[in-house]
Design a protein around this motif. Structure first.
Motif, short mmCIF file in Angstrom:
data_model
loop_
_atom_site.label_atom_id
_atom_site.label_comp_id
_atom_site.label_asym_id
_atom_site.label_seq_id
_atom_site.Cartn_x
_atom_site.Cartn_y
_atom_site.Cartn_z
N PHE A 174 0.82 -1.21 0.00
CA PHE A 174 0.00 0.00 0.00
C PHE A 174 0.85 1.26 0.00
O PHE A 174 0.40 2.31 -0.46
CB PHE A 174 -0.97 -0.03 1.17
N SER A 177 1.44 1.57 -3.62
CA SER A 177 0.21 2.05 -4.25
C SER A 177 0.06 3.56 -4.11
O SER A 177 -0.37 4.25 -5.03
CB SER A 177 -1.01 1.35 -3.63
N ALA A 178 0.42 4.07 -2.94
CA ALA A 178 0.33 5.51 -2.71
C ALA A 178 1.27 6.28 -3.62
O ALA A 178 0.94 7.38 -4.10
CB ALA A 178 0.63 5.83 -1.25
N THR A 181 -0.34 6.73 -7.20
CA THR A 181 -1.74 7.15 -7.27
C THR A 181 -1.87 8.41 -8.12
O THR A 181 -2.24 9.47 -7.62
CB THR A 181 -2.32 7.37 -5.87
N THR A 252 -3.41 -0.19 6.53
CA THR A 252 -3.57 0.21 5.13
C THR A 252 -3.81 1.71 5.03
O THR A 252 -3.22 2.38 4.17
CB THR A 252 -4.75 -0.55 4.49
N THR A 256 -1.17 4.13 3.23
CA THR A 256 -1.66 4.76 2.00
C THR A 256 -1.50 6.27 2.07
O THR A 256 -1.12 6.91 1.07
CB THR A 256 -3.15 4.41 1.78
#
Length: 358
Positions: A174, A177-178, A181, A252, A256
């Motif tokens: 995560f 993922s951040a 983004t 998470t 994130t």
């Protein structure tokens, strides 16, 4: 910044935590399951609507359309990871801008600039910002603080948990993922689905859609749907443990948003210098065009799962879901019905569908 950011996401965290606990505790009840099932076609309509809105703002030339189509082909047919698509878009944009700058010529844009007097706003285009110089010491302190905050929960988990490998994988995923983004939740969701569903097997694709529906009902950012993924990861990995699901959701959320806060605090003092940087704007416009292709992939991915629940064929098409998807799109796009209100209508549709069709 901390007050604004934390209080912006905190209500969604607790609301989504409660909804996730209800989902895994009572989701097997027929009418509860029917309720969540009714949300799925509405989610498809919401994603299509987002795709249209972003496309109108992002696809400004034939080259932008080409990049969007290429991104879709790479992620849908070739399973190229989202981060590589973003990096590739940046490299292509940089090269093309140098050798073929005419490709960036935008089509006529009918949108008009806001004619409101800038002086009416406290912060406006005439504002003089101070401390915009790059301060190496300040940036190093901020990055150091971010790294320390990133390591703290992992250190605690390493000392008290017997399955540190899982928590490290969740935290690292995560965080990554951040960092990719670009374009918001709709852009990163295909990447999260691709990895968490198909690679890590933390949840099913139908549960992923349920999470997106739950995310739409919360007052905060849609990216909070990642917290639901974290909840399901902890819940499923530890044999249906709600407490581990809660821990997964909190971790998470932390991992994130930590990079997001770091980006703002590091970049805010110098971001004003990029306002009139045409080179950077053109490169980022190509990245956004690639994001459109990625969101199209999300639309197809979710549509296939929802509209063809049993098999991908004409016989496998769920006509009731297709009809509600179309009705949802018309209601949201044409009549501007409130999204959260329509989610409620869709839940009712799911229950009615269950009792009358099954």
């Amino acid at each position: 910044g901390l007050v604004a950011g934390i209080l912006f996401i905190l209500p969604s965290v607790f609301i989504l935590l409660g909804l996730s606990a209800i989902y895994v505790t009572f989701g097997t009840l027929p009418w509860i399951n029917a309720l969540f099932t009714g949300l799925k076609p509405a989610v498809i309509a919401i994603v299509i609507l987002a795709l249209i809105k972003i496309s109108k703002k992002s696809l400004l030339s034939p080259f932008h359309y080409f990049i969007a189509v290429a991104a879709f082909v790479f992620i849908f047919f070739l399973n190229v990871p989202f981060p590589l698509i973003i990096i590739g878009a940046i490299l292509v944009a940089t090269s093309i801008r140098h050798f073929l700058p005419r490709l960036f010529v935008e089509r006529n844009n009918t949108s008009t600039q806001n004619d409101t007097n800038e002086n009416e706003y406290y912060i406006n285009s005439h504002s003089v910002t101070t401390n915009t110089e790059f301060n190496t010491l300040r940036v190093c302190k901020q990055i150091g603080t971010g790294v320390l905050l990133w390591l703290t929960p992992l250190t605690i988990l390493y000392l008290i948990t017997s399955d540190f490998e899982f928590w490290f994988k969740l935290s690292a995923f995560f965080t990554k993922s951040a960092f990719v983004t670009f374009g918001g939740a709709y852009a990163v969701l295909p990447y999260v689905a691709q990895v968490s569903v198909e690679q890590f097997h933390w949840l099913t694709n139908l549960q992923m859609i349920d999470g997106l529906a739950l995310g739409e009902t919360t007052p905060g950012p849609l990216i909070m749907v990642l917290a639901f993924v974290g909840f399901m990861a902890g819940h499923n990995h530890f044999e249906n443990s709600v407490s581990m699901g809660i821990l997964g959701l909190l971790l998470t959320t932390f991992y994130t948003f930590l990079p997001c806060f770091l980006f703002i605090f590091v970049g805010a003092p110098i971001i004003e210098k990029t306002q009139k940087n045409s080179n950077l704007k053109q490169i980022l416009s190509i990245v956004t065009a690639a994001v459109v292709g990625v969101i199209l992939n999300l639309t197809v991915y979710l549509g296939k799962v929802v509209l063809f629940p049993n098999e991908f064929s004409v016989a496998g098409l769920d006509v009731s879901f297709l009809a509600w998807t179309i009705i949802s799109f018309v209601a949201l796009y044409k009549f501007k019905v409130n999204t959260i209100l329509w989610i409620g209508y869709s839940a009712v549709f799911g229950v009615v569908r269950f009792y009358f069709l099954y």
